[in-house]
Structures are given as C-alpha cells and as structure tokens.
Design an enzyme around this catalytic site. Structure first.
Site, PDB file in Angstrom:
ATOM      1  N   TYR A 169     -11.596  12.370  -1.854  1.00  0.00           N
ATOM      2  CA  TYR A 169     -11.010  11.553  -2.944  1.00  0.00           C
ATOM      3  C   TYR A 169      -9.616  11.073  -2.534  1.00  0.00           C
ATOM      4  CZ  TYR A 169      -9.125  10.479  -7.618  1.00  0.00           C
ATOM      5  OH  TYR A 169      -8.539   9.859  -8.717  1.00  0.00           O
ATOM      6  N   ALA A 210     -14.672   0.169 -17.355  1.00  0.00           N
ATOM      7  CA  ALA A 210     -13.854   0.021 -18.574  1.00  0.00           C
ATOM      8  C   ALA A 210     -14.541   0.600 -19.805  1.00  0.00           C
ATOM      9  CB  ALA A 210     -13.531  -1.450 -18.787  1.00  0.00           C
ATOM     10  N   ALA A 250      -8.434  10.687   0.457  1.00  0.00           N
ATOM     11  CA  ALA A 250      -8.567   9.698   1.537  1.00  0.00           C
ATOM     12  C   ALA A 250      -8.941   8.329   0.969  1.00  0.00           C
ATOM     13  CB  ALA A 250      -9.627  10.156   2.538  1.00  0.00           C
ATOM     14  N   ASN A 273     -10.642  -0.319 -11.318  1.00  0.00           N
ATOM     15  CA  ASN A 273     -10.374   0.984 -11.923  1.00  0.00           C
ATOM     16  C   ASN A 273     -11.536   1.965 -11.772  1.00  0.00           C
ATOM     17  OD1 ASN A 273      -9.237   2.861 -14.220  1.00  0.00           O
ATOM     18  ND2 ASN A 273     -11.307   2.311 -14.846  1.00  0.00           N
TER      19      ASN A 273
HETATM   20  P1  NAP Z   1     -13.409   8.518 -16.334  1.00  0.00           P
HETATM   21  O1  NAP Z   1     -12.883   8.833 -17.679  1.00  0.00           O
HETATM   22  O2  NAP Z   1     -14.359   9.453 -15.682  1.00  0.00           O
HETATM   23  O3  NAP Z   1     -14.071   7.046 -16.402  1.00  0.00           O
HETATM   24  C1  NAP Z   1     -14.601   6.497 -15.238  1.00  0.00           C
HETATM   25  C2  NAP Z   1     -15.040   5.070 -15.512  1.00  0.00           C
HETATM   26  O4  NAP Z   1     -15.508   4.515 -14.272  1.00  0.00           O
HETATM   27  C3  NAP Z   1     -16.170   4.973 -16.506  1.00  0.00           C
HETATM   28  O5  NAP Z   1     -15.993   3.823 -17.290  1.00  0.00           O
HETATM   29  C4  NAP Z   1     -17.404   4.826 -15.608  1.00  0.00           C
HETATM   30  O6  NAP Z   1     -18.446   4.065 -16.181  1.00  0.00           O
HETATM   31  C5  NAP Z   1     -16.823   4.031 -14.469  1.00  0.00           C
HETATM   32  N1  NAP Z   1     -17.600   4.161 -13.243  1.00  0.00           N
HETATM   33  C6  NAP Z   1     -17.858   5.281 -12.507  1.00  0.00           C
HETATM   34  N2  NAP Z   1     -18.603   4.974 -11.444  1.00  0.00           N
HETATM   35  C7  NAP Z   1     -18.821   3.631 -11.490  1.00  0.00           C
HETATM   36  C8  NAP Z   1     -19.523   2.715 -10.673  1.00  0.00           C
HETATM   37  N3  NAP Z   1     -20.154   3.121  -9.576  1.00  0.00           N
HETATM   38  N4  NAP Z   1     -19.542   1.404 -11.032  1.00  0.00           N
HETATM   39  C9  NAP Z   1     -18.908   0.979 -12.144  1.00  0.00           C
HETATM   40  N5  NAP Z   1     -18.229   1.801 -12.966  1.00  0.00           N
HETATM   41  C10 NAP Z   1     -18.195   3.109 -12.640  1.00  0.00           C
HETATM   42  O7  NAP Z   1     -12.231   8.320 -15.285  1.00  0.00           O
HETATM   43  P2  NAP Z   1     -10.674   7.952 -15.495  1.00  0.00           P
HETATM   44  O8  NAP Z   1      -9.920   9.207 -15.513  1.00  0.00           O
HETATM   45  O9  NAP Z   1     -10.520   6.980 -16.606  1.00  0.00           O
HETATM   46  O10 NAP Z   1     -10.391   7.265 -14.085  1.00  0.00           O
HETATM   47  C11 NAP Z   1     -10.241   5.857 -13.935  1.00  0.00           C
HETATM   48  C12 NAP Z   1      -9.592   5.598 -12.584  1.00  0.00           C
HETATM   49  O11 NAP Z   1      -8.308   6.235 -12.540  1.00  0.00           O
HETATM   50  C13 NAP Z   1     -10.368   6.150 -11.390  1.00  0.00           C
HETATM   51  O12 NAP Z   1     -10.285   5.263 -10.306  1.00  0.00           O
HETATM   52  C14 NAP Z   1      -9.641   7.444 -11.072  1.00  0.00           C
HETATM   53  O13 NAP Z   1      -9.805   7.842  -9.737  1.00  0.00           O
HETATM   54  C15 NAP Z   1      -8.224   7.046 -11.396  1.00  0.00           C
HETATM   55  N6  NAP Z   1      -7.322   8.180 -11.657  1.00  0.00           N
HETATM   56  C16 NAP Z   1      -7.560   9.022 -12.694  1.00  0.00           C
HETATM   57  C17 NAP Z   1      -6.686  10.083 -12.912  1.00  0.00           C
HETATM   58  C18 NAP Z   1      -6.874  11.059 -14.028  1.00  0.00           C
HETATM   59  O14 NAP Z   1      -6.157  12.072 -14.049  1.00  0.00           O
HETATM   60  N7  NAP Z   1      -7.755  10.839 -14.982  1.00  0.00           N
HETATM   61  C19 NAP Z   1      -5.589  10.265 -12.064  1.00  0.00           C
HETATM   62  C20 NAP Z   1      -5.387   9.377 -11.018  1.00  0.00           C
HETATM   63  C21 NAP Z   1      -6.261   8.328 -10.835  1.00  0.00           C
HETATM   64  P3  NAP Z   1     -19.761   4.767 -16.848  1.00  0.00           P
HETATM   65  O15 NAP Z   1     -19.262   5.614 -17.952  1.00  0.00           O
HETATM   66  O16 NAP Z   1     -20.581   3.624 -17.333  1.00  0.00           O
HETATM   67  O17 NAP Z   1     -20.399   5.570 -15.756  1.00  0.00           O
END
Ligand code: NAP
Length: 243
Positions: A151, A9, A153, A86
């Site tokens: 990803y 978050a 999968a 998330n």
């Molecule tokens: P993002 O901007 O890269 O942010 C990722 C977040 O996850 C960051 O807060 C990060 O924390 C945290 N994180 C990563 N690895 C972690 C771990 N091992 N333990 C705890 N926290 C972790 O990504 P986002 O786009 O917001 O994506 C959020 C979710 O939505 C993901 O599951 C992603 O697959 C999904 N999603 C995203 C999209 C898209 O287009 N953006 C589309 C479909 C689904 P730190 O900063 O502290 O590392």
C-alpha cells in the site's frame, strides 16, 4: 456545465469530496465499484440540494472499464474538467503472507487505477488546455508503514506520478496535485479497535482522527482558481502526525 469525476465516491473520503465539489457548483460524476445504493444516496444528497450528479459503475483497475467510464460520463455530463483519483483499497499484513492476487489487486486499484483514469482524462483536457487532477495519496506513501508495504509503495508511486505528470502537463494548462491524508475515520479503518484509535488520536498533535470532510476541503481548494499556480504538490492533511 463544469464536471468533476470522483472515483470511489460511494463512501468515505470520495463521498465527502463529491458532496463538497457539488456545493462549489460542479456537476459530479459519482464513480463506484460495488456500492450502488451508497452511490445513489450520494447522488440524491446532491440533487436534493439542487446540484447535478449521476452515479457511474466502473472498476478503476480495469482499463477497458475506465475507457467506458469516461465515455459514459462525457456523454451524460460533458467534459471532465476535474478528476479526483480517490478510489482505493488497503491491505494490512506482513509482506511474506501476501498472495500474488492480493499484491496485484492492490497495485491495480491504488496505483494503476490512478494511471488509467488520468490517461483517459488528459485525452480530453489537453486539446482544451485546461483541467485539474487531484490524486488521493496517503501519509504512508510519504514515510512508509510497517505491515502496509505494498500500500505504501502504491501511494509513493501516486506521489511520483503526480510530480511527473505535473511537469508533463503544465505547458498544456493542466494542474496535477496530491492530497495526502493521515488517519481518517472511514470504513477503511473500521478494523482498528477503539483502543488503537485512541492511541493514534493521542499521538496526533491536533489530538483527533481526521474526518472525510477535512480531506474534501483540501481537494476542493486545489480545484479552485485561487490554486491556479499550484501544481506537482503534495498537500498533507494529517493533523501534524507526520511533518
Ligand atoms: P473507503 O471508505 O473504504 O471507500 C473506498 C471507496 O473506493 C469506495 O467508494 C469504493 O467503492 C471505492 N473503490 C474501491 N475499489 C474500487 C475500484 N476498484 N474501482 C472503483 N472504486 C473502488 O476508503 P476511504 O478511507 O474513503 O479511502 C479513500 C482514499 O483515501 C483511498 O485512496 C485511500 O487509500 C485514501 N486514504 C485513506 C485514509 C484513511 O485513513 N481512511 C488515509 C490515507 C489515504 P465501492 O464501495 O463501490 O466498492
């Protein structure tokens, strides 16, 4: 105090979900892995608006860290009634070029992380016969993406896990659902150039890329009483990109 834990978050979609849930009156546990300052900023935004939030470090791919996370959150903010899984990472590239480490990291964070956090959450939810788990999947988990096979999968796995767990936990009064985002403007997509983004916008029936708030509002809906008969479902938030 009603408490929601949002993993990952500190930035992007997770930060937007934390802010949205705080607006709806939840005390929010803001989990992060490495972005301490960003997580503190999310907490500050919430407390500046008289909400309740605290930041908690944990790598969701580490089951021991997840146990510690839940014990810290319940000590500081009480029973976790809502869990939003998330936290996620992505990897774009051909399967044959992926290393063992890249594959296990992706599965560890995107699939096992959701499983570990859910396992800890339900230990406290089952005796209370209440709770809601919301998993952030992806449209690629629904239809698959070239160069994102692992990803895709993982996200398909998250969808299967959601459906199965909803059946397992329904009799205990616990709902489990997914939000399945399309392309959302966050750091995860910062490697895409402006031309690619424009093309993707044009391919999207609603003619725009999603905002983190679009996903946050769908997740918040699933926590509400008005969603009390919804479980085991996948709520797509993709502008019509896949139907
Ligand atoms: P993002 O901007 O890269 O942010 C990722 C977040 O996850 C960051 O807060 C990060 O924390 C945290 N994180 C990563 N690895 C972690 C771990 N091992 N333990 C705890 N926290 C972790 O990504 P986002 O786009 O917001 O994506 C959020 C979710 O939505 C993901 O599951 C992603 O697959 C999904 N999603 C995203 C999209 C898209 O287009 N953006 C589309 C479909 C689904 P730190 O900063 O502290 O590392």
């Amino acid at each position: 105090m009603h408490t929601a834990l949002v993993t990952g978050a500190s930035r992007g979609i997770g930060a937007a979900i934390a802010l949205e849930l705080a607006k709806e009156g939840w005390a929010v546990a803001v989990n992060y892995r490495s972005s301490r300052d960003a997580a503190d900023e999310v907490v500050k935004k919430i407390t500046d608006e008289k909400g309740v939030a605290e930041a908690f470090e944990a790598d969701v791919s580490d089951p021991e860290a997840v146990k510690r996370l839940f014990s810290d959150v319940s000590e500081r903010l009480g029973f976790v009634e809502v869990l939003v899984n998330n936290a996620g990472i992505s990897h774009i590239g051909l399967l044959q070029d992926m290393t063992d480490g890249e594959i296990s990291r992706l599965i560890g964070v995107d699939l096992a992380g959701t499983v570990y956090c859910s396992r800890e959450a339900v230990k406290a939810m089952i005796p209370r016969k209440k709770g809601s788990i919301i998993n952030i999947a992806s449209m690629w988990g629904e239809v698959g993406a070239s160069c994102e096979a692992v990803y895709s999968a993982c996200k398909a796995g998250v969808i299967g896990f959601t459906k199965a767990l909803a059946k397992e936990l329904g009799p205990s009064g616990i709902r489990v659902n997914c939000v399945s985002p399309g392309l959302i403007r966050t750091d995860m997509n910062k490697s895409l150039d402006s031309e690619t983004l424009k093309e993707l916008e044009e391919e999207t029936p609603l003619l725009r890329i999603g905002a983190p708030e679009d996903v946050a509002k769908a997740a918040a809906f699933l926590t509400r009483e008005e969603a009390s008969f919804i479980t085991g479902q996948v709520l797509p938030v993709n502008g019509g990109f896949i139907v």
